[in-house]
Scaffold this active site. Structure first.
Site, PDB file in Angstrom:
ATOM      1  N   GLU A 182      -8.678   0.539  -3.326  1.00 19.48           N
ATOM      2  CA  GLU A 182      -9.495   0.600  -2.108  1.00 19.48           C
ATOM      3  C   GLU A 182     -10.367   1.849  -2.146  1.00 19.48           C
ATOM      4  OE1 GLU A 182      -7.197   0.487   1.470  1.00 19.48           O
ATOM      5  OE2 GLU A 182      -6.968  -1.683   1.395  1.00 19.48           O
TER       6      GLU A 182
ATOM      7  N   THR B 118      -7.131   6.394  10.289  1.00 20.09           N
ATOM      8  CA  THR B 118      -6.979   5.237   9.426  1.00 20.09           C
ATOM      9  C   THR B 118      -8.250   4.419   9.549  1.00 20.09           C
ATOM     10  OG1 THR B 118      -5.549   3.340   8.879  1.00 20.09           O
ATOM     11  CG2 THR B 118      -5.876   3.833  11.218  1.00 20.09           C
ATOM     12  N   THR B 119      -8.404   3.398   8.724  1.00 19.61           N
ATOM     13  CA  THR B 119      -9.619   2.585   8.757  1.00 19.61           C
ATOM     14  C   THR B 119      -9.740   1.901  10.110  1.00 19.61           C
ATOM     15  OG1 THR B 119      -9.366   2.222   6.385  1.00 19.61           O
ATOM     16  CG2 THR B 119     -10.895   0.793   7.557  1.00 19.61           C
TER      17      THR B 119
ATOM     18  N   HIS C 161      -3.683  -4.773   7.876  1.00 17.24           N
ATOM     19  CA  HIS C 161      -3.842  -3.615   8.762  1.00 17.24           C
ATOM     20  C   HIS C 161      -2.957  -3.809   9.997  1.00 17.24           C
ATOM     21  CE1 HIS C 161      -5.889   0.231   9.258  1.00 17.24           C
ATOM     22  NE2 HIS C 161      -5.807   0.026  10.555  1.00 17.24           N
TER      23      HIS C 161
ATOM     24  N   ARG D 286       3.545  18.824   2.111  1.00 17.95           N
ATOM     25  CA  ARG D 286       4.269  19.997   1.626  1.00 17.95           C
ATOM     26  C   ARG D 286       3.658  20.596   0.372  1.00 17.95           C
ATOM     27  NH1 ARG D 286       9.552  20.978   3.538  1.00 17.95           N
ATOM     28  NH2 ARG D 286       9.487  22.724   2.080  1.00 17.95           N
TER      29      ARG D 286
ATOM     30  N   ARG E 133      -7.216  12.746   1.001  1.00 21.57           N
ATOM     31  CA  ARG E 133      -6.184  13.174   1.959  1.00 21.57           C
ATOM     32  C   ARG E 133      -4.803  12.640   1.616  1.00 21.57           C
ATOM     33  NH1 ARG E 133      -7.977  10.117   7.464  1.00 21.57           N
ATOM     34  NH2 ARG E 133      -9.957  11.047   6.852  1.00 21.57           N
TER      35      ARG E 133
ATOM     36  N   ARG F 213      -9.529   8.035  -0.982  1.00 18.62           N
ATOM     37  CA  ARG F 213     -10.545   8.478  -0.029  1.00 18.62           C
ATOM     38  C   ARG F 213     -11.394   9.601  -0.617  1.00 18.62           C
ATOM     39  NH1 ARG F 213     -10.479   7.583   5.513  1.00 18.62           N
ATOM     40  NH2 ARG F 213      -8.977   6.010   6.197  1.00 18.62           N
TER      41      ARG F 213
ATOM     42  N   HIS G  91       0.776   6.272   1.992  1.00 25.15           N
ATOM     43  CA  HIS G  91       1.446   7.249   2.846  1.00 25.15           C
ATOM     44  C   HIS G  91       2.688   7.858   2.211  1.00 25.15           C
ATOM     45  CE1 HIS G  91      -1.626   6.816   5.700  1.00 25.15           C
ATOM     46  NE2 HIS G  91      -1.447   5.516   5.759  1.00 25.15           N
TER      47      HIS G  91
ATOM     48  N   HIS H 156      -5.649   3.560  -1.724  1.00 22.30           N
ATOM     49  CA  HIS H 156      -6.975   3.904  -1.200  1.00 22.30           C
ATOM     50  C   HIS H 156      -7.292   5.336  -1.610  1.00 22.30           C
ATOM     51  CE1 HIS H 156      -9.714   4.205   2.646  1.00 22.30           C
ATOM     52  NE2 HIS H 156     -10.344   4.583   1.527  1.00 22.30           N
TER      53      HIS H 156
ATOM     54  N   ASN I  28       0.847  -1.189   0.000  1.00 21.41           N
ATOM     55  CA  ASN I  28       0.000   0.000   0.000  1.00 21.41           C
ATOM     56  C   ASN I  28       0.889   1.248   0.000  1.00 21.41           C
ATOM     57  OD1 ASN I  28      -1.567   2.255   0.989  1.00 21.41           O
ATOM     58  ND2 ASN I  28      -3.142   0.793   1.572  1.00 21.41           N
TER      59      ASN I  28
ATOM     60  N   GLU J 130     -10.996  -9.443   2.903  1.00 23.44           N
ATOM     61  CA  GLU J 130      -9.740  -9.089   3.564  1.00 23.44           C
ATOM     62  C   GLU J 130     -10.024  -8.929   5.042  1.00 23.44           C
ATOM     63  OE1 GLU J 130      -6.160  -5.756   3.616  1.00 23.44           O
ATOM     64  OE2 GLU J 130      -7.326  -6.081   1.780  1.00 23.44           O
TER      65      GLU J 130
END
Length: 257
Positions: free
Chosen positions: A83, A113-114, A207, A31, A62, A58, A23, A56, A20, A164
């Protein structure tokens, strides 16, 4: 991979690793620049042995943004696991892109987070209608759920190909110094994996997984794929993304041997 006949436990000996990259985008967006580039991270992950890339998108964008999904679809050669929440906007995007997999997750604007699994059992009619066109378009639809039998059975009934299992509680209990409770949760995850495989669902898990806690999850024979992100992106600061992924791959393989 095609979904398996009902009642079989088909997980391959080789446990797949989905990386994933959300991040990487979190750092970029902090920035407001063009780097670090999530696509570059995805290509490095491929080179390091990732079997797939998870991103993911969203509702509030974000981290991953629409342009990132466009770039990933165009450039990566391993499967993309898209996702998203079960919204009309995300369904339309998935139908436009037709990624290999669409993993439906619960989503709240205020969460970091989820925080839990999707309530498939409480939303069967809507979710069945939501996933039908995705399946028809060739996407493998996955439900991100707890190990609860009701959620697993509901996922099978509405036509999902994959579940999952949310490993966050297991990871948190270990991190907080509660090994006995973590072992109990691990038992629930094992039973959930058996139940899902018996229902003909392919079983994934993810996760909160790290080098220290991944072994027992990787050893569950019904699990075909782990999706890991935050830890690997953090570990990449110290050892580089490729070596971080290679070490996770090694630990997964040791647990699976």
């Amino acid at each position: 991979m095609a979904n398996s006949p009902r009642g079989r436990s088909p997980a391959p000996r080789h446990l797949r690793l989905g990386v994933n990259i959300d991040h990487v985008a979190t750092v970029r967006n902090a920035r407001g620049t063009a780097w670090p580039d999530p696509l570059r991270a995805a290509l490095l992950a491929e080179a390091a042995g990732a079997d797939g890339i998870t991103a993911h998108l969203r509702e509030d964008r974000r981290h991953i943004r629409d342009a990132d999904i466009n770039a990933l679809i165009a450039a990566i050669t391993v499967p993309l696991n898209f996702e998203c929440a079960a919204t009309a906007e995300m369904q339309a995007l998935a139908l436009r892109h037709k990624p290999h997999a669409v993993c439906l997750v619960p989503e709240k604007r205020e969460e970091r987070t989820t925080e839990g699994g999707l309530d498939v059992a409480g939303d069967k009619t809507r979710l069945a209608a939501f996933i039908a066109p995705l399946t028809e378009a060739g996407c493998r639809v996955s439900m991100f759920i707890s190990h609860d039998a009701r959620q697993i059975e509901a996922s099978a009934r509405i036509g999902a190909a994959v579940v999952e299992l949310h490993t966050g509680l297991y990871a948190d209990l270990l991190a907080d110094g509660h090994p006995d409770l973590a072992e109990r949760e691990l038992g629930f995850l094992r039973e959930g994996a058996r139940l899902a495989a018996a229902a003909g669902l392919e079983v994934h898990a993810g996760h909160g997984l790290t080098y220290d806690n991944v072994g027992p999850i990787a050893a569950i024979p019904e699990v075909a794929e782990l999706n890991i992100g935050h830890f690997l992106i953090g570990e990449a600061i110290f050892r580089g993304l490729g070596p971080a992924i290679e070490e996770m791959r090694r630990r997964m393989d040791v647990a699976r041997a």
